[in-house]
Write a protein that holds these residues in place. Sequence first.
Motif, PDB file in Angstrom:
ATOM      1  N   ARG A  29     -87.645-105.075  84.606  1.00 13.18           N
ATOM      2  CA  ARG A  29     -88.642-104.498  85.276  1.00 13.18           C
ATOM      3  C   ARG A  29     -89.965-104.611  84.919  1.00 13.18           C
ATOM      4  NH1 ARG A  29     -84.346-101.132  84.736  1.00 13.18           N
ATOM      5  NH2 ARG A  29     -83.335-100.509  86.670  1.00 13.18           N
ATOM      6  N   PRO A  30     -91.025-104.733  85.662  1.00  9.99           N
ATOM      7  CA  PRO A  30     -92.426-105.033  85.167  1.00  9.99           C
ATOM      8  C   PRO A  30     -92.741-104.300  83.654  1.00  9.99           C
ATOM      9  CG  PRO A  30     -92.479-104.902  87.324  1.00  9.99           C
ATOM     10  CD  PRO A  30     -91.089-104.462  87.150  1.00  9.99           C
ATOM     11  N   TYR A  31     -92.544-102.801  83.662  1.00  6.26           N
ATOM     12  CA  TYR A  31     -92.831-102.045  82.563  1.00  6.26           C
ATOM     13  C   TYR A  31     -91.892-102.604  81.374  1.00  6.26           C
ATOM     14  CZ  TYR A  31     -89.092 -99.262  84.381  1.00  6.26           C
ATOM     15  OH  TYR A  31     -87.729 -98.938  84.771  1.00  6.26           O
ATOM     16  N   GLN A  32     -90.522-102.902  81.533  1.00  8.12           N
ATOM     17  CA  GLN A  32     -89.892-103.399  80.665  1.00  8.12           C
ATOM     18  C   GLN A  32     -90.305-104.812  79.953  1.00  8.12           C
ATOM     19  OE1 GLN A  32     -86.269-103.200  83.151  1.00  8.12           O
ATOM     20  NE2 GLN A  32     -85.410-101.772  81.571  1.00  8.12           N
ATOM     21  N   ALA A  33     -90.795-105.636  81.015  1.00  4.93           N
ATOM     22  CA  ALA A  33     -91.240-107.024  80.598  1.00  4.93           C
ATOM     23  C   ALA A  33     -92.451-106.870  79.563  1.00  4.93           C
ATOM     24  CB  ALA A  33     -91.411-107.935  81.648  1.00  4.93           C
ATOM     25  N   GLU A  34     -93.313-105.794  79.922  1.00  5.04           N
ATOM     26  CA  GLU A  34     -94.562-105.680  79.551  1.00  5.04           C
ATOM     27  C   GLU A  34     -94.257-105.472  77.881  1.00  5.04           C
ATOM     28  OE1 GLU A  34     -98.569-102.994  79.390  1.00  5.04           O
ATOM     29  OE2 GLU A  34     -97.195-103.034  81.189  1.00  5.04           O
ATOM     30  N   THR A  35     -93.212-104.048  77.682  1.00  2.00           N
ATOM     31  CA  THR A  35     -92.761-103.773  76.471  1.00  2.00           C
ATOM     32  C   THR A  35     -92.245-104.887  75.743  1.00  2.00           C
ATOM     33  OG1 THR A  35     -92.625-101.604  77.282  1.00  2.00           O
ATOM     34  CG2 THR A  35     -91.425-102.043  75.329  1.00  2.00           C
ATOM     35  N   ALA A  36     -91.180-105.795  76.343  1.00  2.00           N
ATOM     36  CA  ALA A  36     -90.401-106.735  75.702  1.00  2.00           C
ATOM     37  C   ALA A  36     -91.366-107.538  75.199  1.00  2.00           C
ATOM     38  CB  ALA A  36     -89.352-107.271  76.468  1.00  2.00           C
ATOM     39  N   GLU A  49     -95.098-104.865  61.409  1.00  2.00           N
ATOM     40  CA  GLU A  49     -95.559-103.587  62.219  1.00  2.00           C
ATOM     41  C   GLU A  49     -94.306-102.646  62.577  1.00  2.00           C
ATOM     42  OE1 GLU A  49     -98.949-104.990  64.940  1.00  2.00           O
ATOM     43  OE2 GLU A  49     -97.226-106.110  65.300  1.00  2.00           O
ATOM     44  N   THR A  50     -94.505-101.537  62.581  1.00  2.00           N
ATOM     45  CA  THR A  50     -93.746-100.517  63.291  1.00  2.00           C
ATOM     46  C   THR A  50     -93.978-100.100  64.716  1.00  2.00           C
ATOM     47  OG1 THR A  50     -93.140 -99.566  61.160  1.00  2.00           O
ATOM     48  CG2 THR A  50     -92.556 -98.347  62.870  1.00  2.00           C
ATOM     49  N   LEU A  51     -93.255-100.215  65.518  1.00  2.00           N
ATOM     50  CA  LEU A  51     -93.428 -99.956  66.915  1.00  2.00           C
ATOM     51  C   LEU A  51     -92.594 -98.971  67.436  1.00  2.00           C
ATOM     52  CD1 LEU A  51     -93.843-103.673  68.546  1.00  2.00           C
ATOM     53  CD2 LEU A  51     -95.832-102.068  67.811  1.00  2.00           C
ATOM     54  N   THR A  52     -93.030 -98.132  68.381  1.00  2.00           N
ATOM     55  CA  THR A  52     -92.469 -96.883  69.102  1.00  2.00           C
ATOM     56  C   THR A  52     -92.179 -97.111  70.596  1.00  2.00           C
ATOM     57  OG1 THR A  52     -92.898 -95.385  67.361  1.00  2.00           O
ATOM     58  CG2 THR A  52     -92.324 -94.362  69.212  1.00  2.00           C
ATOM     59  N   VAL A  53     -91.179 -97.049  70.957  1.00  2.00           N
ATOM     60  CA  VAL A  53     -91.181 -97.294  72.648  1.00  2.00           C
ATOM     61  C   VAL A  53     -90.919 -95.912  73.015  1.00  2.00           C
ATOM     62  CG1 VAL A  53     -90.045 -98.329  74.575  1.00  2.00           C
ATOM     63  CG2 VAL A  53     -90.708 -99.695  72.192  1.00  2.00           C
ATOM     64  N   MET A  54     -91.665 -95.316  74.039  1.00  2.00           N
ATOM     65  CA  MET A  54     -91.166 -93.981  74.542  1.00  2.00           C
ATOM     66  C   MET A  54     -91.301 -94.359  76.196  1.00  2.00           C
ATOM     67  SD  MET A  54     -93.814 -91.720  72.192  1.00  2.00           S
ATOM     68  CE  MET A  54     -93.617 -90.246  73.180  1.00  2.00           C
ATOM     69  N   ALA A  56     -89.637 -92.408  79.826  1.00  2.00           N
ATOM     70  CA  ALA A  56     -88.739 -91.457  80.396  1.00  2.00           C
ATOM     71  C   ALA A  56     -87.491 -91.827  80.564  1.00  2.00           C
ATOM     72  CB  ALA A  56     -89.382 -90.946  81.536  1.00  2.00           C
ATOM     73  N   ARG A  57     -86.501 -90.728  80.885  1.00  2.00           N
ATOM     74  CA  ARG A  57     -85.280 -90.884  81.185  1.00  2.00           C
ATOM     75  C   ARG A  57     -84.924 -91.762  82.070  1.00  2.00           C
ATOM     76  NH1 ARG A  57     -82.328 -86.904  83.145  1.00  2.00           N
ATOM     77  NH2 ARG A  57     -80.471 -87.448  82.151  1.00  2.00           N
ATOM     78  N   GLN A  58     -83.718 -92.586  82.156  1.00  2.00           N
ATOM     79  CA  GLN A  58     -83.373 -93.495  83.229  1.00  2.00           C
ATOM     80  C   GLN A  58     -84.360 -94.431  83.346  1.00  2.00           C
ATOM     81  OE1 GLN A  58     -80.126 -93.223  84.192  1.00  2.00           O
ATOM     82  NE2 GLN A  58     -80.053 -91.409  82.634  1.00  2.00           N
ATOM     83  N   MET A  59     -85.002 -94.964  82.359  1.00  2.00           N
ATOM     84  CA  MET A  59     -85.935 -96.167  82.699  1.00  2.00           C
ATOM     85  C   MET A  59     -85.524 -97.421  81.927  1.00  2.00           C
ATOM     86  SD  MET A  59     -89.700 -94.478  82.681  1.00  2.00           S
ATOM     87  CE  MET A  59     -90.396 -95.892  83.354  1.00  2.00           C
ATOM     88  N   GLY A  60     -84.142 -97.358  81.691  1.00  2.00           N
ATOM     89  CA  GLY A  60     -83.671 -98.679  80.902  1.00  2.00           C
ATOM     90  C   GLY A  60     -84.088 -99.102  79.534  1.00  2.00           C
ATOM     91  N   LYS A  61     -84.164 -98.180  78.849  1.00  2.00           N
ATOM     92  CA  LYS A  61     -84.586 -98.250  77.521  1.00  2.00           C
ATOM     93  C   LYS A  61     -83.450 -98.972  76.711  1.00  2.00           C
ATOM     94  CE  LYS A  61     -85.250 -93.779  76.807  1.00  2.00           C
ATOM     95  NZ  LYS A  61     -85.595 -93.313  77.891  1.00  2.00           N
ATOM     96  N   ASN A  62     -82.362 -98.513  76.787  1.00  2.00           N
ATOM     97  CA  ASN A  62     -81.090 -99.415  76.398  1.00  2.00           C
ATOM     98  C   ASN A  62     -81.154-100.688  76.473  1.00  2.00           C
ATOM     99  OD1 ASN A  62     -80.366 -97.057  74.835  1.00  2.00           O
ATOM    100  ND2 ASN A  62     -78.702 -96.608  76.230  1.00  2.00           N
ATOM    101  N   GLU A  63     -81.272-100.906  77.940  1.00  2.00           N
ATOM    102  CA  GLU A  63     -81.421-102.411  78.359  1.00  2.00           C
ATOM    103  C   GLU A  63     -82.236-103.056  78.085  1.00  2.00           C
ATOM    104  OE1 GLU A  63     -81.382-104.646  82.887  1.00  2.00           O
ATOM    105  OE2 GLU A  63     -82.079-102.465  82.790  1.00  2.00           O
ATOM    106  N   LEU A  64     -83.603-102.778  77.700  1.00  2.00           N
ATOM    107  CA  LEU A  64     -84.665-103.237  77.144  1.00  2.00           C
ATOM    108  C   LEU A  64     -84.168-103.634  75.588  1.00  2.00           C
ATOM    109  CD1 LEU A  64     -87.454-104.289  77.185  1.00  2.00           C
ATOM    110  CD2 LEU A  64     -88.155-101.822  76.553  1.00  2.00           C
ATOM    111  N   LEU A  65     -84.021-102.692  75.109  1.00  2.00           N
ATOM    112  CA  LEU A  65     -83.521-102.916  73.718  1.00  2.00           C
ATOM    113  C   LEU A  65     -82.398-104.045  73.349  1.00  2.00           C
ATOM    114  CD1 LEU A  65     -84.043-102.313  70.454  1.00  2.00           C
ATOM    115  CD2 LEU A  65     -82.242-100.643  71.066  1.00  2.00           C
ATOM    116  N   PHE A  66     -81.394-104.025  74.296  1.00  2.00           N
ATOM    117  CA  PHE A  66     -80.378-104.926  74.168  1.00  2.00           C
ATOM    118  C   PHE A  66     -80.889-106.575  74.584  1.00  2.00           C
ATOM    119  CE2 PHE A  66     -77.189-107.348  76.432  1.00  2.00           C
ATOM    120  CZ  PHE A  66     -76.300-107.908  75.434  1.00  2.00           C
TER     121      PHE A  66
END
Length: 70
Positions: A29-36, A49-54, A56-66
């Motif tokens: 998703r666009p917000y995932q691509a920006e973070t990736a 660098e140390t980055l923190t990704v925050m 909301a629930r159900q926004m695909g954090k695990n998918e983004l990380l994987f």
Amino acid sequence: MPATARPVLRAALSDVAACSLLFSGRPLRPYQAETARALARAALSGRGETLTVMMARQMGKNELLFKSLY
């Protein structure tokens, strides 16, 4: 490798969102691509660098990380 596949592979390897689409068949998703892309830039910079990704629930954090690590 067929010559016709080279440009596609080169484009995919130059962008984490394109790579995700090519290898998983599902776009980020666009917000995932920006973070990736930010994660990839940080990892490739070598600055440690140390980055923190925050997100909301159900926004695909695990998918983004994987997909970012894959």
